[in-house]
Write a protein that holds these residues in place. Structure first.
Motif, PDB file in Angstrom:
ATOM      1  N   GLY A 189     -17.034   3.212   7.739  1.00 36.72           N
ATOM      2  CA  GLY A 189     -15.954   2.790   6.749  1.00 36.72           C
ATOM      3  C   GLY A 189     -16.152   1.599   5.876  1.00 36.72           C
ATOM      4  N   VAL A 222     -17.477  11.177   0.624  1.00 38.37           N
ATOM      5  CA  VAL A 222     -16.594   9.798   0.701  1.00 38.37           C
ATOM      6  C   VAL A 222     -17.167   8.799  -0.518  1.00 38.37           C
ATOM      7  CG1 VAL A 222     -15.779  10.076   3.051  1.00 38.37           C
ATOM      8  CG2 VAL A 222     -18.168   9.061   2.415  1.00 38.37           C
ATOM      9  N   PRO A 223     -16.217   8.417  -1.305  1.00 33.36           N
ATOM     10  CA  PRO A 223     -16.730   7.505  -2.332  1.00 33.36           C
ATOM     11  C   PRO A 223     -17.336   6.152  -1.420  1.00 33.36           C
ATOM     12  CG  PRO A 223     -14.525   8.139  -2.604  1.00 33.36           C
ATOM     13  CD  PRO A 223     -14.840   8.653  -1.192  1.00 33.36           C
ATOM     14  N   ARG A 224     -18.463   5.923  -2.064  1.00 31.76           N
ATOM     15  CA  ARG A 224     -19.304   4.754  -1.611  1.00 31.76           C
ATOM     16  C   ARG A 224     -20.056   4.233  -2.860  1.00 31.76           C
ATOM     17  NH1 ARG A 224     -16.138   5.377   1.649  1.00 31.76           N
ATOM     18  NH2 ARG A 224     -16.311   5.172   4.186  1.00 31.76           N
ATOM     19  N   ASP A 279     -22.094  11.295   2.222  1.00 28.63           N
ATOM     20  CA  ASP A 279     -21.794  12.515   3.079  1.00 28.63           C
ATOM     21  C   ASP A 279     -21.589  13.741   1.986  1.00 28.63           C
ATOM     22  OD1 ASP A 279     -21.814  10.982   5.195  1.00 28.63           O
ATOM     23  OD2 ASP A 279     -19.767  10.789   5.338  1.00 28.63           O
ATOM     24  N   ASN A 280     -22.308  13.982   0.970  1.00 32.17           N
ATOM     25  CA  ASN A 280     -22.187  14.659  -0.204  1.00 32.17           C
ATOM     26  C   ASN A 280     -23.187  15.556  -0.408  1.00 32.17           C
ATOM     27  OD1 ASN A 280     -20.735  15.617  -2.418  1.00 32.17           O
ATOM     28  ND2 ASN A 280     -21.598  14.186  -3.845  1.00 32.17           N
ATOM     29  N   LYS A 306     -23.995   9.384   9.312  1.00 29.77           N
ATOM     30  CA  LYS A 306     -22.503   9.542   8.559  1.00 29.77           C
ATOM     31  C   LYS A 306     -22.192   7.963   7.912  1.00 29.77           C
ATOM     32  CE  LYS A 306     -22.091  13.866   9.018  1.00 29.77           C
ATOM     33  NZ  LYS A 306     -22.216  14.608   8.035  1.00 29.77           N
ATOM     34  N   GLY A 309     -16.249  17.218   1.882  1.00 32.66           N
ATOM     35  CA  GLY A 309     -16.519  15.976   2.754  1.00 32.66           C
ATOM     36  C   GLY A 309     -17.108  14.728   2.214  1.00 32.66           C
ATOM     37  N   ASN A 350     -16.690  -0.294   2.763  1.00 31.73           N
ATOM     38  CA  ASN A 350     -16.767   0.151   1.404  1.00 31.73           C
ATOM     39  C   ASN A 350     -16.655  -1.092   0.438  1.00 31.73           C
ATOM     40  OD1 ASN A 350     -16.895   2.053  -0.502  1.00 31.73           O
ATOM     41  ND2 ASN A 350     -14.643   2.456  -0.246  1.00 31.73           N
ATOM     42  N   TYR A 408     -21.129   8.814  -4.240  1.00 30.21           N
ATOM     43  CA  TYR A 408     -20.688   9.275  -2.905  1.00 30.21           C
ATOM     44  C   TYR A 408     -21.875   9.475  -1.768  1.00 30.21           C
ATOM     45  CZ  TYR A 408     -17.050  11.307  -6.196  1.00 30.21           C
ATOM     46  OH  TYR A 408     -16.223  11.442  -7.061  1.00 30.21           O
TER      47      TYR A 408
END
Length: 419
Positions: free
Chosen positions: A375, A358-360, A343-344, A372, A356, A377, A341
């Motif tokens: 998009g 996001v999977p990356r 933003d973790n 941040k 908040g 990915n 992730y």
């Protein structure tokens, strides 16, 4: 003005001689595509640690033994180093015999490449840690005679008539240089006036894990197991003015990496890159410790201009997963590791993703201004992680230890074209 003109002249000369200037990443106008090209070859085992581009050839260093063409029909024996065509992916005949891992590469003049690593011989000749070979034939350039005393070379950068090296060594050619040195790019002779005087009191050894040089060639930022330069305290990161004959420690510093991560890390910083305009830099870190306040397992931007104490402009936290590689193109900051992730800041291995997140998976892109996640990915198999990025006009080359990139089979090498 004179300094700028000299820097510009050096860049022009390097381009004419076929070398890619080794100073920060080149600017790109937009984020690259998330769909990798189909023509890159595959490394079938081990890890890709380093990338360099010499003319239209990509040189790949690491710890591996087999390479396959993009169609997966022909397998080549290539130990620790190989090369392929940047625009067509064709595996070159280039196959110097290197007896241990290649951790760093730098494009040299006259269609050559510098190798750094843990090796002791190149093409059967004793040359420990650093060497120069011809890209056309793989022959060792015998005029370049640099040898480290022990350890390895983890970072290289060629700038005009100078070659910079960082690693775990404490001497080159019998001349004391702890972790960081500058040499004559032609002969390998140690620059007598350049000594960063690095030390790490209380640690088992001093090590430069990585460094980068500003686009104008005047500043060098180094990260690793270092605590002092001379008598000045510098915790894991130090900036030097390298425009003259000496390595002059600048007043730029940060205390952000003073807090420890998991016990046992002599350094948790892994890579650092200047922005294409030299205004800021980004550090990628491991640490195996989830924290919303520390910089373990994070990417962090610092402004590179001005002196004195600097705090990070932003911090991107994975929630406990390592980042090992970073590339900065102006339009994006690319990060790679084995993260799940971005933003973790409030996530952890035990609790999972926090608010908040996001999977990356394994790779991602950050907004250079805010830090941040963008998009973009493509995803990749996590493994240990991405070890090398190479920014080129044709896109972004990625080197790692796994076989999936952009949800396609790409054995340890892949390239995302422009978006």
């Amino acid at each position: 003005m004179r300094r700028r003109l000299l820097a510009a002249t050096a860049l022009t000369c390097a381009a004419l001689l076929g070398a890619t200037p080794a100073a920060a990443d080149m600017a790109q106008p937009a984020v690259v595509s998330a769909n990798p090209v189909d023509f890159t070859p595959h490394v079938l085992d081990g890890t890709v640690w380093a990338l360099a581009v010499v003319g239209d050839t990509v040189v790949v260093g690491g710890s591996f033994t087999k390479v396959q063409d993009s169609a997966r029909k022909t397998t080549y024996a290539r130990k620790n180093i190989f090369a392929y065509g940047l625009k067509d992916g064709a595996v070159r005949s280039f196959a110097p015999a290197v007896d241990a891992a290649v951790y760093s590469l730098a494009a040299g003049a006259s269609n050559t490449v510098y190798l750094g690593g843990g090796f002791k011989t190149v093409n059967g000749a004793a040359q420990r840690g650093v060497a120069r070979v011809a890209v056309s034939t793989g022959a060792r350039i015998t005029a370049f005679g640099a040898k480290i005393n022990w350890g390895d070379v983890r970072a290289l950068s060629a700038r005009g008539s100078k070659l910079y090296a960082g690693g775990t060594f404490s001497a080159i050619n019998g001349v004391t240089r702890v972790g960081l040195a500058r040499m004559d790019a032609g002969t390998g002779a140690v620059d007598p006036g350049f000594d960063a005087k690095l030390s790490a009191p209380g640690l088992s050894r001093t090590r430069v894990e990585h460094f980068d040089i500003s686009p104008d060639g005047t500043r060098l930022i180094a990260v690793g197991a270092l605590l002092k330069s001379g008598t000045a305290a510098r915790n894991q990161i130090a900036m030097f003015d390298v425009s003259g004959s000496a390595a002059v420690l600048t007043s730029w510093y940060t205390d952000a990496y003073a807090p420890p991560c998991l016990q046992g890390f002599d350094t948790y910083l892994r890579q650092v890159k200047f922005s294409p305009d030299g205004r800021y830099l980004v550090v990628a870190a491991t640490g195996r410790a989830s924290s919303p306040t520390k910089l373990c397992d994070s990417a962090a931007r610092f402004e590179a201009t001005g002196g004195g104490r600097h705090n990070p402009t932003w911090v991107q936290r994975t929630g406990g997963d390592s980042l090992y590689a970073v590339a900065v193109t102006g339009s994006a900051v690319y990060v790679g590791g084995h993260q799940r992730y971005l933003d973790n800041p409030y996530g952890s291995d035990a609790k999972g993703p926090g608010p908040g997140a996001v999977p990356r998976v394994g790779i991602g892109a950050l907004n250079p201004t805010t830090g941040k996640a963008l998009g973009w990915n493509p995803s990749r198999d996590r493994g240990v992680g991405v070890r090398a990025f190479q920014v080129v006009p044709e896109g972004l080359i990625v080197g790692s230890d796994t076989d999936k990139l952009g949800r396609e089979f790409h054995g340890r090498i892949g390239m995302f074209p422009p978006g």
